[in-house]
Design an enzyme around this catalytic site. Structure first.
Site, PDB file in Angstrom:
ATOM      1  N   GLN A   1       0.843  -1.193   0.000  1.00  0.00           N
ATOM      2  CA  GLN A   1       0.000   0.000   0.000  1.00  0.00           C
ATOM      3  C   GLN A   1       0.881   1.246   0.000  1.00  0.00           C
ATOM      4  O   GLN A   1       1.688   1.428   0.918  1.00  0.00           O
ATOM      5  CB  GLN A   1      -0.899   0.000   1.233  1.00  0.00           C
ATOM      6  CG  GLN A   1      -1.831   1.196   1.262  1.00  0.00           C
ATOM      7  CD  GLN A   1      -2.617   1.266   2.549  1.00  0.00           C
ATOM      8  OE1 GLN A   1      -2.313   2.096   3.390  1.00  0.00           O
ATOM      9  NE2 GLN A   1      -3.583   0.385   2.704  1.00  0.00           N
TER      10      GLN A   1
ATOM     11  N   LYS B   1      -7.890   2.203  -1.955  1.00  0.00           N
ATOM     12  CA  LYS B   1      -8.520   2.256  -0.630  1.00  0.00           C
ATOM     13  C   LYS B   1      -9.175   3.623  -0.475  1.00  0.00           C
ATOM     14  O   LYS B   1      -8.512   4.646  -0.642  1.00  0.00           O
ATOM     15  CB  LYS B   1      -7.463   2.050   0.456  1.00  0.00           C
ATOM     16  CG  LYS B   1      -7.990   2.260   1.863  1.00  0.00           C
ATOM     17  CD  LYS B   1      -6.846   2.179   2.854  1.00  0.00           C
ATOM     18  CE  LYS B   1      -7.333   2.526   4.251  1.00  0.00           C
ATOM     19  NZ  LYS B   1      -6.223   2.467   5.203  1.00  0.00           N
TER      20      LYS B   1
ATOM     21  N   CYS C   1      -6.496   7.465   4.235  1.00  0.00           N
ATOM     22  CA  CYS C   1      -5.894   7.882   5.505  1.00  0.00           C
ATOM     23  C   CYS C   1      -6.450   9.254   5.906  1.00  0.00           C
ATOM     24  O   CYS C   1      -6.246  10.238   5.199  1.00  0.00           O
ATOM     25  CB  CYS C   1      -4.372   7.952   5.394  1.00  0.00           C
ATOM     26  SG  CYS C   1      -3.591   8.430   6.957  1.00  0.00           S
TER      27      CYS C   1
END
Length: 139
Positions: free
Chosen positions: A44, A113, A73
């Site tokens: 990632q 993500k 994030c």
């Protein structure tokens, strides 16, 4: 090894900063320290540009089962740096990141993500944009 003992099918690395990964052999050695149990593994990366993400992806091509672009994030330092959740508001940048990484890596599967936006239309637009660019899946 611990998660594998519980029957996990695939593992992800922690978020790795693409910029330092590309710039430093030491960073690559430290960040990509895996073992025989880490297969399949998806690395990632956090990046703020397509060139940075593609360069990092190119370095791991053939060594991993896939690469994940971190657009989730929520930490303020990450958003300030233009990485992680900051990319949720930049679907064109995400498109370019996915497209360039796939091209430069010889087709390594790229996942993205995300976090959902309160405006679901924005989330759908981001996901469709990533999919059209060649994202293998969204998490």
């Amino acid at each position: 090894h611990v998660v594998r003992s519980w029957g996990c099918d695939v593992v992800y690395t922690p978020m790795i900063m693409a910029e330092s990964f590309v710039a430093s052999q030491r960073a690559r050695d430290v960040e990509m320290h895996t073992n025989a149990y880490d297969r399949p593994v998806i690395v990632q990366f956090a990046a703020d540009s397509a060139a940075q993400f593609a360069a990092a992806t190119e370095l791991v091509a053939g060594k991993v089962a896939g690469v994940d672009l971190n657009c989730g994030c929520p930490q303020q330092w990450a958003i300030k740096e233009g990485i992680g959740a900051a990319l949720l508001k930049k679907p064109d940048t995400v498109r370019d990141m996915v497209r360039q990484a796939r091209e430069r890596s010889g087709g390594v599967p790229i996942s993205v993500k995300i976090r959902t936006d309160v405006d679901m239309k924005k989330t759908v637009h981001l996901v469709q944009t990533a999919e059209q660019a060649g994202a293998a899946f969204i998490t």
